[in-house]
Design a protein around this motif. Structure first.
Motif, PDB file in Angstrom:
ATOM      1  N   TYR A  18     -10.200  24.418  12.580  1.00  0.00           N
ATOM      2  CA  TYR A  18      -9.994  25.026  13.992  1.00  0.00           C
ATOM      3  C   TYR A  18     -11.202  26.292  13.689  1.00  0.00           C
ATOM      4  CZ  TYR A  18      -5.407  23.199  15.083  1.00  0.00           C
ATOM      5  OH  TYR A  18      -4.333  22.566  15.282  1.00  0.00           O
ATOM      6  N   ILE A  19     -10.854  26.996  12.819  1.00  0.00           N
ATOM      7  CA  ILE A  19     -11.804  27.990  12.638  1.00  0.00           C
ATOM      8  C   ILE A  19     -13.392  27.735  12.463  1.00  0.00           C
ATOM      9  CG2 ILE A  19     -12.320  29.979  11.020  1.00  0.00           C
ATOM     10  CD1 ILE A  19      -9.473  29.896  10.228  1.00  0.00           C
ATOM     11  N   GLY A  21     -14.578  25.069  13.730  1.00  0.00           N
ATOM     12  CA  GLY A  21     -14.878  24.229  14.986  1.00  0.00           C
ATOM     13  C   GLY A  21     -15.350  25.180  16.045  1.00  0.00           C
ATOM     14  N   ILE A  22     -14.443  26.427  16.033  1.00  0.00           N
ATOM     15  CA  ILE A  22     -14.943  27.734  16.807  1.00  0.00           C
ATOM     16  C   ILE A  22     -16.161  28.277  16.604  1.00  0.00           C
ATOM     17  CG2 ILE A  22     -14.206  29.902  17.664  1.00  0.00           C
ATOM     18  CD1 ILE A  22     -11.145  28.850  17.137  1.00  0.00           C
ATOM     19  N   LEU A  23     -16.644  28.444  15.313  1.00  0.00           N
ATOM     20  CA  LEU A  23     -17.688  29.164  14.826  1.00  0.00           C
ATOM     21  C   LEU A  23     -18.911  28.154  15.243  1.00  0.00           C
ATOM     22  CD1 LEU A  23     -18.756  31.286  12.931  1.00  0.00           C
ATOM     23  CD2 LEU A  23     -18.830  29.801  11.136  1.00  0.00           C
ATOM     24  N   TRP A  24     -18.708  27.035  14.993  1.00  0.00           N
ATOM     25  CA  TRP A  24     -19.801  25.910  15.613  1.00  0.00           C
ATOM     26  C   TRP A  24     -19.918  25.966  17.068  1.00  0.00           C
ATOM     27  CZ3 TRP A  24     -19.234  19.850  14.537  1.00  0.00           C
ATOM     28  CH2 TRP A  24     -20.651  19.561  15.335  1.00  0.00           C
ATOM     29  N   GLY A  26     -18.803  27.741  19.396  1.00  0.00           N
ATOM     30  CA  GLY A  26     -18.927  28.873  20.005  1.00  0.00           C
ATOM     31  C   GLY A  26     -20.506  29.394  20.011  1.00  0.00           C
ATOM     32  N   TYR A  29     -22.257  27.024  22.422  1.00  0.00           N
ATOM     33  CA  TYR A  29     -22.150  27.549  23.970  1.00  0.00           C
ATOM     34  C   TYR A  29     -22.879  29.037  24.323  1.00  0.00           C
ATOM     35  CZ  TYR A  29     -18.543  23.832  24.732  1.00  0.00           C
ATOM     36  OH  TYR A  29     -17.821  22.717  25.015  1.00  0.00           O
ATOM     37  N   THR A  69     -16.790  22.117   9.696  1.00  0.00           N
ATOM     38  CA  THR A  69     -15.833  21.512  10.735  1.00  0.00           C
ATOM     39  C   THR A  69     -16.098  19.859  10.443  1.00  0.00           C
ATOM     40  OG1 THR A  69     -16.679  22.903  12.286  1.00  0.00           O
ATOM     41  CG2 THR A  69     -15.606  21.078  13.096  1.00  0.00           C
ATOM     42  N   SER A 155     -19.770  17.696  23.262  1.00  0.00           N
ATOM     43  CA  SER A 155     -18.635  18.368  23.136  1.00  0.00           C
ATOM     44  C   SER A 155     -17.395  18.198  24.219  1.00  0.00           C
ATOM     45  CB  SER A 155     -19.120  19.921  23.115  1.00  0.00           C
ATOM     46  OG  SER A 155     -19.285  20.421  24.426  1.00  0.00           O
ATOM     47  N   LEU A 159     -14.036  16.941  22.423  1.00  0.00           N
ATOM     48  CA  LEU A 159     -12.899  17.963  22.264  1.00  0.00           C
ATOM     49  C   LEU A 159     -11.754  17.343  22.979  1.00  0.00           C
ATOM     50  CD1 LEU A 159     -14.229  21.662  22.881  1.00  0.00           C
ATOM     51  CD2 LEU A 159     -12.983  20.694  20.924  1.00  0.00           C
TER      52      LEU A 159
END
Ligand code: HEM
Length: 230
Positions: A18-19, A21-24, A26, A29, A69, A155, A159
Motif C-alpha cells: 500500500y505504502i 503503491g501510494i508513493l507511485w 500519487g 496523478y 509496489t 491505473s 486498482l
C-alpha cells in the motif's frame, strides 16, 4: 504477538505494498493532474528549473515506488499461490488482471518515462551551462507523456482489480475456459500498450479522456470476465 508471527508475513507485504503503491500512483496523478498542464504554460527558465531541481526528485520516488509496489505485489501472488490458491480461480484471474496491468505500468515507468525524463534532465543541465541542447528532446518528452497518460488510463482498471480480488464476491464458472477472457484482455490491453510505445497521444492529450477511457476499460474488462468466464 500476531503481528510478528509467520502468519502475518502476507499482511506485512500488503502494508508495504500500500505504502509504495501510494508513493507511485500519487506521483503519477500529480504529474497528470497538475504538473503537465503547468509545464505547458511555464516559461523556459521555469521549465529548466523544474527539470534540474524538481524532476530528479519526483522521478526518484516515482520509479522506486513502482519497483517496490511490483516486488511486493508479485511476492503476495507467489505467497498465495504457494499456499495453494489456484491462479485460475476467480481470485487468481482478477489479481492477475490487475497485476499484469500494474506490470505494464511498471515497464512504462522504467523503460519509457524515466529514460526520457533522464535525457530531459541532462538536457536542461547542459543548456543551463551554455552547452548545446540534446537533439530530439521534445519528441522524447512527448513519448514520456503518452506513457504517463496511458498509465493514468490503466491505473483505473488496475486498482479496480486490486480491490476486487478479495472484496468483490465474483464467481467464475468451473465449466468455462479462461481462454476467451484472456484473449479479449490481451487484445484490448495490448493495443493500448502498443499505442503507448509507438502510437500518438490523440485523445489522451486531454486528461479527462484518459480518465473516461480508463473507466470504460474497467467496465469492458469486468463485463468480459462476468460474461466470458462467469
Ligand atoms: C505492479 C504490479 C502489482 C501487483 C503484481 C499487485 C499485486 C497485488 C496482490 C497480490 C494483492 C493482494 C490481493 C488479495 O489478497 O486479494 C494486492 C492488493 C492490493 N494492491 Fe496491488 N499489485 C500491483 C500494483 C498495485 C498498485 C500500483 C497499487 C496502487 C496503489 C496497488 C494497490 C493495491 C491495494 C490497495 C490492494 C489491497 C487489496 C485488498 O486489501 O484486498 N497494487 N496487489
Amino acid at each position: 504477538m500476531t503481528l510478528f508471527s509467520g502468519a502475518a508475513a502476507e499482511f506485512w507485504l500488503r502494508y508495504v505494498h500500500y505504502i509504495f503503491g501510494i508513493l507511485w500512483i500519487g506521483h503519477l496523478y500529480y504529474f497528470n493532474f497538475s504538473q503537465m498542464a503547468f509545464m505547458a504554460e511555464a516559461d523556459a527558465s521555469t521549465k529548466s528549473a523544474i527539470f534540474q531541481k524538481l524532476t530528479p526528485r519526483t522521478m526518484f520516488w516515482f520509479r522506486w515506488g513502482a519497483m517496490f509496489t511490483l516486488l511486493t505485489g508479485w511476492a503476495m501472488i507467489a505467497h498465495k499461490a504457494g499456499m495453494g490458491v489456484p491462479l485460475n480461480s476467480a481470485w487468481g484471474t482478477i489479481i492477475l488482471s490487475g497485476g499484469i496491468l500494474g506490470t505494464l505500468m511498471f515497464l512504462n515507468v522504467w523503460l519509457v518515462i524515466w529514460p526520457n525524463n533522464k535525457i530531459a534532465i541532462d538536457n536542461a543541465t547542459r543548456v543551463a551551462k551554455g552547452e548545446s541542447a540534446i537533439p530530439g528532446v521534445a519528441d522524447l518528452m512527448a513519448r514520456a507523456a503518452i506513457g504517463s497518460r496511458t498509465n493514468t488510463l490503466f491505473s483505473l482498471p488496475m486498482l479496480f482489480f486490486m480491490g476486487a480480488a478479495s472484496h468483490l464476491p465474483l464467481t467464475l464458472s468451473p465449466d468455462k475456459s479462461l481462454v476467451p477472457y484472456w484473449s479479449t484482455f490481451a487484445i484490448i490491453v495490448g493495443l493500448i500498450e502498443f499505442n503507448a510505445i509507438k502510437g500518438k497521444m490523440g485523445p489522451l492529450q486531454k486528461l479527462g479522456m484518459a480518465v473516461h477511457f480508463g473507466l470504460l476499460l474497467t467496465l469492458v474488462l469486468y463485463l468480459a470476465m462476468e460474461f466470458l468466464a462467469g
